[in-house]
Design an enzyme around this catalytic site. Sequence first.
Site, mmCIF file in Angstrom:
data_model
loop_
_atom_site.group_PDB
_atom_site.id
_atom_site.type_symbol
_atom_site.label_atom_id
_atom_site.label_comp_id
_atom_site.label_asym_id
_atom_site.label_seq_id
_atom_site.Cartn_x
_atom_site.Cartn_y
_atom_site.Cartn_z
ATOM 1 N N HIS A 234 -3.646 0.915 8.495
ATOM 2 C CA HIS A 234 -4.299 0.689 7.205
ATOM 3 C C HIS A 234 -5.778 0.356 7.359
ATOM 4 C CE1 HIS A 234 -4.649 -0.401 2.949
ATOM 5 N NE2 HIS A 234 -5.525 -1.300 3.387
ATOM 6 N N CYS B 59 0.845 -1.205 0.000
ATOM 7 C CA CYS B 59 0.000 0.000 0.000
ATOM 8 C C CYS B 59 0.878 1.252 0.000
ATOM 9 C CB CYS B 59 -0.918 -0.021 1.214
ATOM 10 S SG CYS B 59 -1.835 1.500 1.425
ATOM 11 N N HIS C 68 -9.327 14.245 1.067
ATOM 12 C CA HIS C 68 -8.696 15.306 0.285
ATOM 13 C C HIS C 68 -9.077 16.649 0.901
ATOM 14 C CE1 HIS C 68 -8.040 12.800 -3.469
ATOM 15 N NE2 HIS C 68 -8.976 12.086 -2.867
ATOM 16 N N ASP D 271 -0.853 16.009 -2.209
ATOM 17 C CA ASP D 271 -1.239 15.106 -3.292
ATOM 18 C C ASP D 271 -0.275 15.293 -4.464
ATOM 19 O OD1 ASP D 271 -4.162 13.654 -4.221
ATOM 20 O OD2 ASP D 271 -2.795 14.288 -5.817
ATOM 21 N N HIS E 41 -8.400 8.044 2.899
ATOM 22 C CA HIS E 41 -7.834 9.396 2.854
ATOM 23 C C HIS E 41 -8.928 10.420 2.628
ATOM 24 C CE1 HIS E 41 -7.751 7.685 -1.212
ATOM 25 N NE2 HIS E 41 -7.992 8.907 -1.661
ATOM 26 N N CYS F 238 0.409 3.481 3.133
ATOM 27 C CA CYS F 238 1.088 2.909 4.314
ATOM 28 C C CYS F 238 2.569 3.246 4.256
ATOM 29 C CB CYS F 238 0.915 1.389 4.355
ATOM 30 S SG CYS F 238 -0.646 0.807 5.047
ATOM 31 N N HIS G 72 -6.472 3.082 0.570
ATOM 32 C CA HIS G 72 -6.096 3.370 1.957
ATOM 33 C C HIS G 72 -6.855 4.651 2.283
ATOM 34 C CE1 HIS G 72 -2.833 3.705 5.269
ATOM 35 N NE2 HIS G 72 -3.621 4.779 5.410
HETATM 36 P P1 AMP Z 1 -8.817 8.892 -4.696
HETATM 37 O O1 AMP Z 1 -9.122 8.894 -6.176
HETATM 38 O O2 AMP Z 1 -9.832 9.639 -3.884
HETATM 39 O O3 AMP Z 1 -8.567 7.491 -4.202
HETATM 40 O O4 AMP Z 1 -7.486 9.748 -4.547
HETATM 41 C C1 AMP Z 1 -6.205 9.223 -4.615
HETATM 42 C C2 AMP Z 1 -5.270 10.407 -4.669
HETATM 43 O O5 AMP Z 1 -3.985 9.953 -4.326
HETATM 44 C C3 AMP Z 1 -5.160 11.069 -6.049
HETATM 45 O O6 AMP Z 1 -5.526 12.443 -5.938
HETATM 46 C C4 AMP Z 1 -3.690 10.905 -6.415
HETATM 47 O O7 AMP Z 1 -3.157 12.020 -7.093
HETATM 48 C C5 AMP Z 1 -3.042 10.718 -5.045
HETATM 49 N N1 AMP Z 1 -1.791 9.953 -5.032
HETATM 50 C C6 AMP Z 1 -1.561 8.743 -5.587
HETATM 51 N N2 AMP Z 1 -0.291 8.353 -5.330
HETATM 52 C C7 AMP Z 1 0.279 9.333 -4.580
HETATM 53 C C8 AMP Z 1 1.580 9.530 -4.012
HETATM 54 N N3 AMP Z 1 2.557 8.622 -4.142
HETATM 55 N N4 AMP Z 1 1.819 10.677 -3.327
HETATM 56 C C9 AMP Z 1 0.848 11.587 -3.183
HETATM 57 N N5 AMP Z 1 -0.397 11.478 -3.694
HETATM 58 C C10 AMP Z 1 -0.680 10.360 -4.393
HETATM 59 ZN ZN ZN Z 2 -2.359 1.291 3.604
#
Ligand code: AMP
Ligand code: ZN
Length: 136
Positions: free
Chosen positions: A46, A4, A101, A30, A99, A7, A97
């Site tokens: 997680h 993940c 925004h 992000d 989150h 994580c 995982h």
């Molecule tokens: P969601 O579509 O709500 O699951 O959002 C996932 C978010 O994670 C997206 O806005 C991606 O740009 C962001 N994301 C994916 N990988 C990373 C990473 N390694 N570092 C920071 N943000 C990420």
């Molecule tokens: Zn995780």
Amino acid sequence: MDNCIFCKIAKGEAPSYKIYEDDKTYAFLDISKDCYGHTLVVPKKHCENVLDCDEETLSCVIKTVKKIVNHYVKNCGFKGVNIINASGEEAQQTVFHLHFHILPRMSKDEYDAFPSLCGTIAPFEQQQELLKLELN
Ligand code: AMP
Ligand code: ZN
């Protein structure tokens, strides 16, 4: 969870632009750079999303969200915030995982965090009949 990415970020095993950290939560920028200050807040433990997360972990994450949005508005010059969560593939979740925004908003930043939806013809009574929940 071994594979993940969030994580790994929360453990410092993958790179991120950290905004805040405490013993239960981690906040970072992000990667998308789709708007200024787009921030993600995750639990260190997680879970996939709001649906499977235990209440204690979820409340820690929400407390951190509040801490950060207050800081953004009080100290960083923003005027408001959007707080967005996707829980489930059908809800357009892409990283599984939990989150939230945070989109910090300026006056006249000129983007729409609420794109218009396609509408429904279902009567309110029908929606209420399906959705209502009794106090337990
Ligand atoms: P969601 O579509 O709500 O699951 O959002 C996932 C978010 O994670 C997206 O806005 C991606 O740009 C962001 N994301 C994916 N990988 C990373 C990473 N390694 N570092 C920071 N943000 C990420
Ligand atoms: Zn995780």
